[in-house]
Design an enzyme around this catalytic site. Structure first.
Site, PDB file in Angstrom:
ATOM      1  CG  HIS A 177      -6.380   7.891  -3.947  1.00  0.00           C
ATOM      2  ND1 HIS A 177      -5.721   7.101  -4.867  1.00  0.00           N
ATOM      3  CD2 HIS A 177      -6.349   9.159  -4.433  1.00  0.00           C
ATOM      4  CE1 HIS A 177      -5.322   7.859  -5.873  1.00  0.00           C
ATOM      5  NE2 HIS A 177      -5.672   9.121  -5.639  1.00  0.00           N
ATOM      6  CB  CYS A 178      -4.215   2.970  -1.524  1.00  0.00           C
ATOM      7  SG  CYS A 178      -2.809   1.836  -1.572  1.00  0.00           S
ATOM      8  CG  HIS A 198      -1.812  -1.169   1.328  1.00  0.00           C
ATOM      9  ND1 HIS A 198      -2.896  -1.365   0.499  1.00  0.00           N
ATOM     10  CD2 HIS A 198      -1.778  -2.269   2.141  1.00  0.00           C
ATOM     11  CE1 HIS A 198      -3.493  -2.504   0.807  1.00  0.00           C
ATOM     12  NE2 HIS A 198      -2.843  -3.083   1.795  1.00  0.00           N
ATOM     13  CG  HIS A 204     -31.529  14.691  -4.944  1.00  0.00           C
ATOM     14  ND1 HIS A 204     -32.373  14.620  -6.034  1.00  0.00           N
ATOM     15  CD2 HIS A 204     -32.333  14.891  -3.873  1.00  0.00           C
ATOM     16  CE1 HIS A 204     -33.625  14.803  -5.625  1.00  0.00           C
ATOM     17  NE2 HIS A 204     -33.630  14.952  -4.320  1.00  0.00           N
ATOM     18  CD  GLU A 229     -32.761  22.395  -5.544  1.00  0.00           C
ATOM     19  OE1 GLU A 229     -32.334  23.343  -6.263  1.00  0.00           O
ATOM     20  OE2 GLU A 229     -33.691  21.659  -5.888  1.00  0.00           O
ATOM     21  CB  THR A 230     -28.570  19.543  -5.105  1.00  0.00           C
ATOM     22  OG1 THR A 230     -29.849  19.104  -4.630  1.00  0.00           O
ATOM     23  CG2 THR A 230     -27.737  18.322  -5.453  1.00  0.00           C
ATOM     24  CG  MET A 283      -6.411   2.035   0.930  1.00  0.00           C
ATOM     25  SD  MET A 283      -5.426   0.582   0.929  1.00  0.00           S
ATOM     26  CE  MET A 283      -4.323   0.996   2.296  1.00  0.00           C
ATOM     27  CG  HIS A 309      -6.061  14.165  -4.551  1.00  0.00           C
ATOM     28  ND1 HIS A 309      -7.178  14.116  -5.361  1.00  0.00           N
ATOM     29  CD2 HIS A 309      -5.398  13.005  -4.772  1.00  0.00           C
ATOM     30  CE1 HIS A 309      -7.184  12.973  -6.038  1.00  0.00           C
ATOM     31  NE2 HIS A 309      -6.126  12.276  -5.681  1.00  0.00           N
ATOM     32  CG  HIS A 363      -5.125  -0.985  -3.411  1.00  0.00           C
ATOM     33  ND1 HIS A 363      -4.298  -1.149  -2.320  1.00  0.00           N
ATOM     34  CD2 HIS A 363      -4.833  -2.023  -4.245  1.00  0.00           C
ATOM     35  CE1 HIS A 363      -3.550  -2.224  -2.487  1.00  0.00           C
ATOM     36  NE2 HIS A 363      -3.836  -2.763  -3.660  1.00  0.00           N
ATOM     37  CG  HIS A 365     -31.129  17.469  -1.526  1.00  0.00           C
ATOM     38  ND1 HIS A 365     -31.321  18.827  -1.642  1.00  0.00           N
ATOM     39  CD2 HIS A 365     -32.265  16.963  -0.974  1.00  0.00           C
ATOM     40  CE1 HIS A 365     -32.538  19.134  -1.193  1.00  0.00           C
ATOM     41  NE2 HIS A 365     -33.122  18.024  -0.773  1.00  0.00           N
ATOM     42  CG  ASP A 388      -2.202  10.758  -4.797  1.00  0.00           C
ATOM     43  OD1 ASP A 388      -2.000  11.907  -4.351  1.00  0.00           O
ATOM     44  OD2 ASP A 388      -2.664  10.535  -5.929  1.00  0.00           O
TER      45      ASP A 388
HETATM   46 CU   LIG Z   1      -3.652   0.032  -0.811  1.00  0.00          CU
END
Ligand SMILES: [Cu+2]
Length: 403
Positions: A196-197, A156, A367, A340-341, A212, A161, A207, A317, A159
């Site tokens: 995330h992986c 594993h 929604h 609203e959304t 993950m 962001h 993954h 929503h 990352d």
């Molecule tokens: Cu992983």
């Protein structure tokens, strides 16, 4: 050390297995019939990680001047399981901090839907889907210790962001079972970001679609503000991780079960290629945040709804409520108001702030209501307090009327 990935497969070296090349090779060679292959040729070592390390060459990094850590204060952030948030300041006090966090890459069998028995060998950070919410301020550094338990089957990494360089840290954090790594990076962009992986190739969506992923929130040092610069405070955080699963079925249409993490690899790739999730849920399972798992709030309470969706777009929503302030992008952009959304981009996060006005049950849904109602992306807030007839009143209860 050698290890068997699946019954019927030849043993191979531990690192080859964990790189995913063996699994990928098995999938390519055998398709869905991995167990029926009596023998197969050894699969060469996957060259991808070498490429990754060239992207984030440790020797180049070591030749660079050391980071100037003067002026930083170290603190530990104790991570907690979703839907809760770790203890944190909304407005930063003092100078920038180095925030130490630890996550374990645990692999565990999880029930996705109790009604059908659908289950998955989830790949997790700290045992939950999504992984824990990490919170820091702009200008802080995050120092992660990432540990891969000794009993894991797979490699594993992570990352972020929110970070800058080396594939979001992915190129510097590959860990095999029994290994740990420490990564430090500076939070320069305020907002809600996914992590995330990303081991490489097809292992990345595999993954991610096994749970993950998670969110990291970088608050402005002065806290959240409206478009006029007035401070906005929240009383609590509700942390949603929207997870799409692609669970393999057998010839009768029943969900398949597997003995260990990674055993479903070939079947999963076939299911993922349809791009049609079998489940799309909040916090790991159908109903994880309804019934006993419902979120609690009070009338007058301001909740910051932090929503992570690593792989698929979502448009949440709050049924019966609104997004008073919504940040779909950076916290430095003025928030959208009276929404609203709103929109959560796949591969990102968003935050929505709402002050509850009425008691009762609110549903927080994707929604796309097919996803919300049929695939599982529904959560509930149960809100206590006094009803306000000014806002809504049932003037006449249901009664027969004259034809
Ligand atoms: Cu992983």
């Amino acid at each position: 050390m050698t290890k068997f990935i699946n019954p019927g497969l030849a043993p191979t070296s531990r690192r080859n297995i964990l790189r995913g090349s063996v699994l990928a090779g098995a999938a390519a060679v055998t398709g869905g019939a991995a167990f029926s292959m009596p023998k197969r040729a050894p699969v060469p070592r996957d060259p991808l990680p070498e490429t990754l390390h060239r992207v984030a060459d440790p020797e180049t990094a070591q030749a660079a001047p050391p980071a100037d850590l003067s002026g930083y204060t170290r603190i530990k952030q104790e991570l907690v399981a979703p839907p809760f948030a770790p203890e944190h300041e909304q407005v930063a006090t003092g100078g920038p901090k180095i925030i130490e966090v630890t996550m374990d890459t645990t692999e565990q069998l999880m029930v996705v839907d109790e009604d059908t028995g659908a289950s998955v060998w989830a790949l997790t950070y700290n045992g939950s889907v999504p992984g824990p919410l990490i919170i820091c301020h702009e200008g802080d550094m995050v120092e992660l210790t990432l540990r891969n338990p000794h009993d894991s089957m797979m490699e594993h990494n992570i990352d972020f962001h929110a970070s800058t360089g080396a594939l979001g840290g992915g190129g510097l954090t590959h860990v095999y079972p029994g290994e740990e790594v420490v990564l430090r990076w500076k939070a320069t962009k305020p907002g809600v970001f996914t992590y995330h992986c990303a081991p490489g190739g097809a292992m990345i969506p595999y993954h991610v679609c096994h749970g993950m992923n998670g969110a990291l929130m970088v608050l402005p040092r002065d806290g959240l503000m409206d478009a006029d610069g007035n401070p906005l405070h929240y009383d609590s955080i509700a942390y949603f991780g929207e997870q799409d699963y692609y669970l393999p079925r057998d010839e009768n249409g029943d969900f398949k079960t597997y003995d260990a993490a990674g055993d479903d690899y070939a079947d999963s790739l076939d299911a993922m290629r349809t791009l049609v999730p079998t489940h799309q849920v909040f916090n790991g399972a159908v109903g994880a945040l309804t019934g006993d798992g419902a979120l609690r709030a009070k009338v007058g309470e301001t909740v910051l709804m932090v929503h992570n969706s690593c792989n698929v777009d979502s448009r949440p929503h709050l049924i019966g409520g609104h997004g008073d302030y919504v940040w779909e992008s950076s916290f430095t952009d003025p928030p959208l108001t009276g929404m609203e959304t709103w929109f959560v981009r796949g591969g990102g996060g968003a935050a929505a702030m709402y002050t509850f006005q009425q008691p009762g049950v609110y549903a927080y849904v994707n929604h796309n209501l097919i996803i919300g109602a049929l695939l599982g992306a529904t959560a509930h807030f149960v809100v206590d307090g006094d009803w306000n007839n000014e806002l809504m009143e049932q003037v006449v209860a249901p009664r027969p009327f004259e034809a």
